[in-house]
Write an enzyme that holds these catalytic residues in place. Structure first.
Site, PDB file in Angstrom:
ATOM      1  N   GLU A 198       4.705 -53.866  -2.105  1.00 30.48           N
ATOM      2  CA  GLU A 198       6.057 -54.430  -2.114  1.00 30.48           C
ATOM      3  C   GLU A 198       6.125 -55.812  -1.465  1.00 30.48           C
ATOM      4  OE1 GLU A 198       9.503 -51.379  -2.146  1.00 30.48           O
ATOM      5  OE2 GLU A 198       8.349 -51.031  -0.312  1.00 30.48           O
ATOM      6  N   HIS A 225      10.683 -55.222   6.362  1.00 32.26           N
ATOM      7  CA  HIS A 225      11.183 -54.198   5.433  1.00 32.26           C
ATOM      8  C   HIS A 225      10.938 -52.831   6.042  1.00 32.26           C
ATOM      9  CE1 HIS A 225      11.900 -51.540   2.188  1.00 32.26           C
ATOM     10  NE2 HIS A 225      10.629 -51.212   2.066  1.00 32.26           N
ATOM     11  N   HIS A 257      12.284 -48.378   6.355  1.00 32.34           N
ATOM     12  CA  HIS A 257      13.033 -47.206   5.910  1.00 32.34           C
ATOM     13  C   HIS A 257      13.924 -46.740   7.063  1.00 32.34           C
ATOM     14  CE1 HIS A 257       9.513 -46.161   2.944  1.00 32.34           C
ATOM     15  NE2 HIS A 257      10.087 -47.310   2.664  1.00 32.34           N
ATOM     16  N   HIS A 265      16.439 -46.181   0.002  1.00 27.57           N
ATOM     17  CA  HIS A 265      15.154 -46.764   0.360  1.00 27.57           C
ATOM     18  C   HIS A 265      15.132 -47.268   1.818  1.00 27.57           C
ATOM     19  CE1 HIS A 265      11.786 -49.703  -1.201  1.00 27.57           C
ATOM     20  NE2 HIS A 265      11.521 -49.227  -0.016  1.00 27.57           N
TER      21      HIS A 265
END
Lengths: 261, 261, 261, 261
Positions: free
Chosen positions: D102, D121, D123, D191
């Site tokens: 990603e 990034h 979760h 996500h």
């Protein structure tokens, strides 16, 4: 880490491997035993297993057998605690030791699900509330797409009337295998869940993210309003992708669990 | 920390083993003292006890006495802290030390419940909200079947008007014993709960799963809809079965609590 | 613990005490500095303080001064970090170091509350939601009777329009002191709370149980139905009693916080 | 653990220092690499990152490149794991290693946001429920004023129909960059979120307080009634102020994360 400390760790592991070689039939890959022990420790460290859960793998030497610990809390399992059972859940090499009374969950599922190589039964704390309410434990987090459109829920009352809620007979083991069907997980009312997988690392991944998704879904319900679930083609694609993604978390979880006190 | 405090700690560690041998009458089984200390440490480690709770066992030498720590936080209890009280909660061997002001809970329950061999009083954090609302703390998890159809709730206002909420008199101890009746646990409004059991390991198991079931029930309520409780014959069978199942968790909890910092 | 380890600990503490003696004016009781440091560490360990909170005590040598750490996260505070400020919050002995910008909270409250000897400002995580809703943070747990019938809530908009929410001026410090009035705690909208007490151990006790009561009250609200609060004469008696009960938890919290990594 | 694995660990530790010196071009400031590693470890320790998140910084030597770890869990990242990518997310110095699939999130945002020097990034567990409901994640805590009036929410379905929810193509990376716009954070449906900042310490601060504010807002919603958000001029002033306040928490978080087991 000091080189000296690392060397000491090497020696410990090296001698542990040697000891293990004598105590287990030579043809079992020690790496599988190591994974089975690690799964017990990881799931305890992540608070998915309390003192009562159990983890098994199908015996690679004989698909009609499985490997499971003696009756000890998962956080305390070591390679020497692993026993072998046939699919009727008779112990083969117990040498006076006993295993979990609910091991019929494992044997009966292995009988009817040849694709399953690993099984985890837990009292996953936030899954329990979903087992006693009507709200389906559907996936909201991509890592939990294996939950499908909400797992089946096993209630022993449906097949055996009033019981002690444990799966202590072949008949109850067969009943939970029927309720599981082709799913990856079956909730157990007032009890917890059972996760099945093609290997113990992926089953561990699923058992952990069942708990994580349950927590996040409970929060989403409390926040209120319509909830966007992972459904249909998106669910299929996400599940397919995440089913290959368990090595990175496994490495982290194992490091954390095996170095914990 | 003062140098003086640190020195005191050194001396305690250096002399503990020697002192212990003389400070306890020879006829008390050291294994029972060890269990009592372990229960204090386990329940602290599991966050059921804060600094104020207390644990007792009936004295095996004399059923009209019980063993309980001096007034110290449960997480700090050692074998040297264990004192003996009669059932009016007079200390027998205090040698200038004091015990918990609320020890009447213990003495008065032991008087009227000959089946009870161990008592735990805690501020169990998620049990408190159930003590101030009307929702009964009924079991949804099989491990919590000992909760029956919801424990009685003791409110000192019912017997003594406005108090400081503590059970600091024989009369209040007798009142809580009456409210407890034949149950395994009594909630205490705005305060916590008291668990009684046939031995300290099972009482510890029950105190922990009262908290676990409270957490899970609160979540089930938030998820919403009808909740399936463990009731009737199923409750009886489950309770009977779990009442024999405390050794495995005890081993795990004790290992974790006694090796914690 | 090995005797050798214990001895090492002794030496560390002994030399620490010696070092401390030189770095602080001789007339400050080192036990008070030790308590102030311990309060910082305890409240961090108990997750009441994040990296931004601060704790002060009134200077026993001069009631027009107070002791507070330099601008460092509370979990990292050591005796050498303690500075002295006057009640206008000018630093007396900073030697180039700075303290917290919000120290006006402390100075302005000490000015108008001669009974206050210790002040704690925190972002207590579960108190924050009560600061932005209308539900009063009233006591349901006996340990939290100091909350009275719900603490006042300070909103800087009421006195200064749009601000950065911090109490960075004497005027805002005076405003929060007015809102506090005679209470033991004042919530701060979108920010946290400030607890004041007759000594730092009791203030620490109150700061921790404000958070505990907030958690339990939030759960009681989610469970639903009428909630029984601690009110009236019962509140008075309970508060009076608990205000003498802080030594046992202090001992436990200090042991846990000071031995933590 | 296999003896082989243990041996491999030994070799890694033994040779790490030597390898490190050669594997990084001399002109990269080691302090930046240290910050990037620390951010990975801090965000894992604070439970914002699970095993799947990633952190990057723009390469100070070349604004058209960024630094990011090889595909390993953030809690395990060391300086040797840091690779360089161009803004099309091609790896420059991988030497057979791979990075996160990603990573287009990073490259495509760096392309269109020259002000951004660091990207995270995650979760983030309590942010996920806000990504699947309609309740905006607006700030109630002053530390979270960077959330503005509620961050945009990226849903890959809007641009690409059914996907596996991951940002594994340049097109999806560009789409998330568009949804982000000028904000500091973009939620990702089902996500997690992506946080961008002018440096990695402030981005870390924001990622942590996004999670903290999500927890506190979820609690405020459950408490009920109107909620006071941080809005308008107050939001602007608070955000401006907190954007300078990250050094104190960074010091604490780094100490805790880097000394953790």
């Amino acid at each position: 880490m000091h080189a000296r400390t690392a060397l000491a760790i090497c020696l410990v592991f090296a001698s542990a491997a040697a000891v293990r070689a004598q105590s287990r039939p030579p043809e079992v890959d020690p790496a599988l035993i190591e994974d089975l022990v690690a799964a017990n420790r990881i799931l305890s460290h992540e608070k998915v297993l309390d003192s009562f859960g159990h983890v098994s793998v199908r015996d690679p030497r004989n698909p009609n057998r499985y490997l499971i610990a003696r009756a000890v809390a998962p956080s305390l399992v070591t390679p020497n605690d692993i026993l072998t059972a046939d699919l009727d859940s008779n112990l083969i090499d117990a040498q006076g030791r006993t295993s979990y009374k609910e091991r019929f969950i494992h044997g009966e599922i292995y009988k009817v699900r040849p694709d399953v190589q690993a099984i985890i039964h837990s009292h996953s704390p936030t899954v329990v509330p979903f087992s006693v309410t009507k709200y389906p434990l559907k996936p909201i987090l991509h890592n939990a797409a294996f939950l499908g459109d909400g797992p089946p829920v096993f209630d022993p009352r449906d097949v055996a009337g009033a019981t002690n809620l444990l799966v202590e007979t072949p008949a109850l083991g067969q009943a939970i295998a029927r309720t599981l069907g082709k799913a990856n997980i079956v909730l157990m009312r007032g009890h917890g869940d059972t996760v099945v997988g093609p290997n113990v690392r992926l089953a561990t991944f699923w058992a952990i993210y069942a708990e994580v998704n349950a927590r996040q879904l409970a929060q989403a319900i409390a926040i209120g309003g319509p909830i966007t679930f992972i459904e249909g083609e998106e669910q299929r694609l996400t599940h397919q992708n995440m089913a290959k993604a368990y090595e990175r978390p496994w490495e982290m979880w194992k490091r954390e669990a095996m170095t914990a006190r």
